[in-house]
Design a protein around this motif. Structure first.
Motif, PDB file in Angstrom:
ATOM      1  N   ALA A  93     -11.176   6.935   9.733  1.00 40.98           N
ATOM      2  CA  ALA A  93     -11.161   8.064  10.202  1.00 40.98           C
ATOM      3  C   ALA A  93     -10.415   9.177   9.367  1.00 40.98           C
ATOM      4  O   ALA A  93     -10.726  10.480   9.300  1.00 40.98           O
ATOM      5  CB  ALA A  93     -10.100   8.088  11.346  1.00 40.98           C
ATOM      6  N   ILE A  94      -9.491   8.914   8.694  1.00 39.68           N
ATOM      7  CA  ILE A  94      -8.704   9.978   7.822  1.00 39.68           C
ATOM      8  C   ILE A  94      -9.717  10.290   6.699  1.00 39.68           C
ATOM      9  O   ILE A  94      -9.910  11.574   6.361  1.00 39.68           O
ATOM     10  CB  ILE A  94      -7.418   9.387   7.076  1.00 39.68           C
ATOM     11  N   CYS A  95     -10.454   9.238   6.069  1.00 41.33           N
ATOM     12  CA  CYS A  95     -11.450   9.599   5.148  1.00 41.33           C
ATOM     13  C   CYS A  95     -12.463  10.659   5.692  1.00 41.33           C
ATOM     14  O   CYS A  95     -12.926  11.499   4.836  1.00 41.33           O
ATOM     15  CB  CYS A  95     -12.007   8.529   4.553  1.00 41.33           C
ATOM     16  N   SER A 113       0.719   8.954  17.531  1.00 46.66           N
ATOM     17  CA  SER A 113       2.167   9.261  16.717  1.00 46.66           C
ATOM     18  C   SER A 113       2.643   7.929  15.895  1.00 46.66           C
ATOM     19  O   SER A 113       2.920   7.843  14.863  1.00 46.66           O
ATOM     20  CB  SER A 113       3.238   9.592  17.716  1.00 46.66           C
ATOM     21  N   ALA A 114       2.310   6.782  16.678  1.00 40.80           N
ATOM     22  CA  ALA A 114       2.709   5.272  16.328  1.00 40.80           C
ATOM     23  C   ALA A 114       2.048   5.173  14.864  1.00 40.80           C
ATOM     24  O   ALA A 114       2.569   4.784  13.891  1.00 40.80           O
ATOM     25  CB  ALA A 114       2.421   4.332  17.083  1.00 40.80           C
ATOM     26  N   THR A 115       0.683   5.439  15.034  1.00 36.86           N
ATOM     27  CA  THR A 115      -0.089   5.240  13.663  1.00 36.86           C
ATOM     28  C   THR A 115       0.450   5.775  12.313  1.00 36.86           C
ATOM     29  O   THR A 115       0.366   5.545  11.347  1.00 36.86           O
ATOM     30  CB  THR A 115      -1.404   5.434  13.849  1.00 36.86           C
ATOM     31  N   MET A 116       0.667   7.312  12.694  1.00 33.95           N
ATOM     32  CA  MET A 116       1.115   8.203  11.647  1.00 33.95           C
ATOM     33  C   MET A 116       2.500   7.717  11.275  1.00 33.95           C
ATOM     34  O   MET A 116       2.721   7.983  10.069  1.00 33.95           O
ATOM     35  CB  MET A 116       1.327   9.714  12.175  1.00 33.95           C
ATOM     36  N   THR A 117       3.458   7.184  12.078  1.00 37.22           N
ATOM     37  CA  THR A 117       4.931   6.751  11.755  1.00 37.22           C
ATOM     38  C   THR A 117       4.440   5.631  10.688  1.00 37.22           C
ATOM     39  O   THR A 117       5.121   5.231   9.593  1.00 37.22           O
ATOM     40  CB  THR A 117       5.563   6.409  12.809  1.00 37.22           C
ATOM     41  N   LYS A 118       3.518   4.555  11.230  1.00 39.25           N
ATOM     42  CA  LYS A 118       3.096   3.451  10.248  1.00 39.25           C
ATOM     43  C   LYS A 118       2.735   4.006   8.741  1.00 39.25           C
ATOM     44  O   LYS A 118       3.270   3.528   7.804  1.00 39.25           O
ATOM     45  CB  LYS A 118       2.176   2.626  10.875  1.00 39.25           C
ATOM     46  N   VAL A 131      -2.421  -0.244   8.096  1.00 40.15           N
ATOM     47  CA  VAL A 131      -3.035   0.224   9.300  1.00 40.15           C
ATOM     48  C   VAL A 131      -4.464  -0.176   9.225  1.00 40.15           C
ATOM     49  O   VAL A 131      -4.832  -0.884   8.166  1.00 40.15           O
ATOM     50  CB  VAL A 131      -3.038   1.930   9.331  1.00 40.15           C
ATOM     51  N   THR A 132      -5.253  -0.181  10.114  1.00 40.69           N
ATOM     52  CA  THR A 132      -6.453  -0.639  10.346  1.00 40.69           C
ATOM     53  C   THR A 132      -7.526  -0.022   9.373  1.00 40.69           C
ATOM     54  O   THR A 132      -7.273   1.351   9.178  1.00 40.69           O
ATOM     55  CB  THR A 132      -7.069  -0.665  11.588  1.00 40.69           C
ATOM     56  N   ILE A 161       0.823  -1.308   0.111  1.00 41.42           N
ATOM     57  CA  ILE A 161      -0.021  -0.070  -0.085  1.00 41.42           C
ATOM     58  C   ILE A 161       0.868   1.337   0.003  1.00 41.42           C
ATOM     59  O   ILE A 161       1.836   1.388   0.865  1.00 41.42           O
ATOM     60  CB  ILE A 161      -0.902   0.119   1.122  1.00 41.42           C
ATOM     61  N   ASN A 162       0.575   2.135  -0.679  1.00 40.45           N
ATOM     62  CA  ASN A 162       1.316   3.340  -1.065  1.00 40.45           C
ATOM     63  C   ASN A 162       0.270   4.612  -0.595  1.00 40.45           C
ATOM     64  O   ASN A 162      -1.032   4.584  -1.003  1.00 40.45           O
ATOM     65  CB  ASN A 162       1.617   3.543  -2.447  1.00 40.45           C
ATOM     66  N   TYR A 163       0.705   5.652   0.346  1.00 44.59           N
ATOM     67  CA  TYR A 163       0.091   6.643   0.593  1.00 44.59           C
ATOM     68  C   TYR A 163       0.308   7.938   0.197  1.00 44.59           C
ATOM     69  O   TYR A 163       0.020   9.172   0.512  1.00 44.59           O
ATOM     70  CB  TYR A 163       0.123   6.737   2.264  1.00 44.59           C
ATOM     71  N   ASN A 164       0.857   8.027  -0.982  1.00 43.93           N
ATOM     72  CA  ASN A 164       1.261   9.198  -1.805  1.00 43.93           C
ATOM     73  C   ASN A 164       0.258  10.194  -1.947  1.00 43.93           C
ATOM     74  O   ASN A 164       0.508  11.196  -1.737  1.00 43.93           O
ATOM     75  CB  ASN A 164       2.187   9.001  -3.102  1.00 43.93           C
TER      76      ASN A 164
END
Length: 71
Positions: A48-50, A29-34, A41-42, A2-5
């Motif tokens: 939540a981001i969407c 912070s750990a989730t943002m690092t992942k 991520v789950t 998965i790419n989050y670009n």
């Protein structure tokens, strides 16, 4: 993989920092690092981001084949 670009481009376009997204979406912070490392991520995190950005999952991430799956 998965790419989050796409997510990073949206943040730049909206002049939103990763920290602001983290706070608005209630992420650790750990989730943002992942996410920054392109790790899994789950779906709760993606949701939540969407919700914060008012986008579809495909607007913030994409699947890119690993070298092992290209053959």
């Amino acid at each position: 993989m998965i790419n989050y670009n796409k997510l990073w481009h949206i943040l730049v376009d909206r002049q939103m920092t990763k920290e602001a997204l983290k706070n608005k979406a209630g992420l650790s912070s750990a989730t943002m690092t992942k996410i920054s490392k392109g790790e899994s991520v789950t779906l709760k995190t993606i949701n939540a981001i969407c919700n914060v950005l008012q986008v579809q999952p495909g607007d913030i991430l994409e699947w890119v084949p690993d070298e092992s799956t290209k053959n």
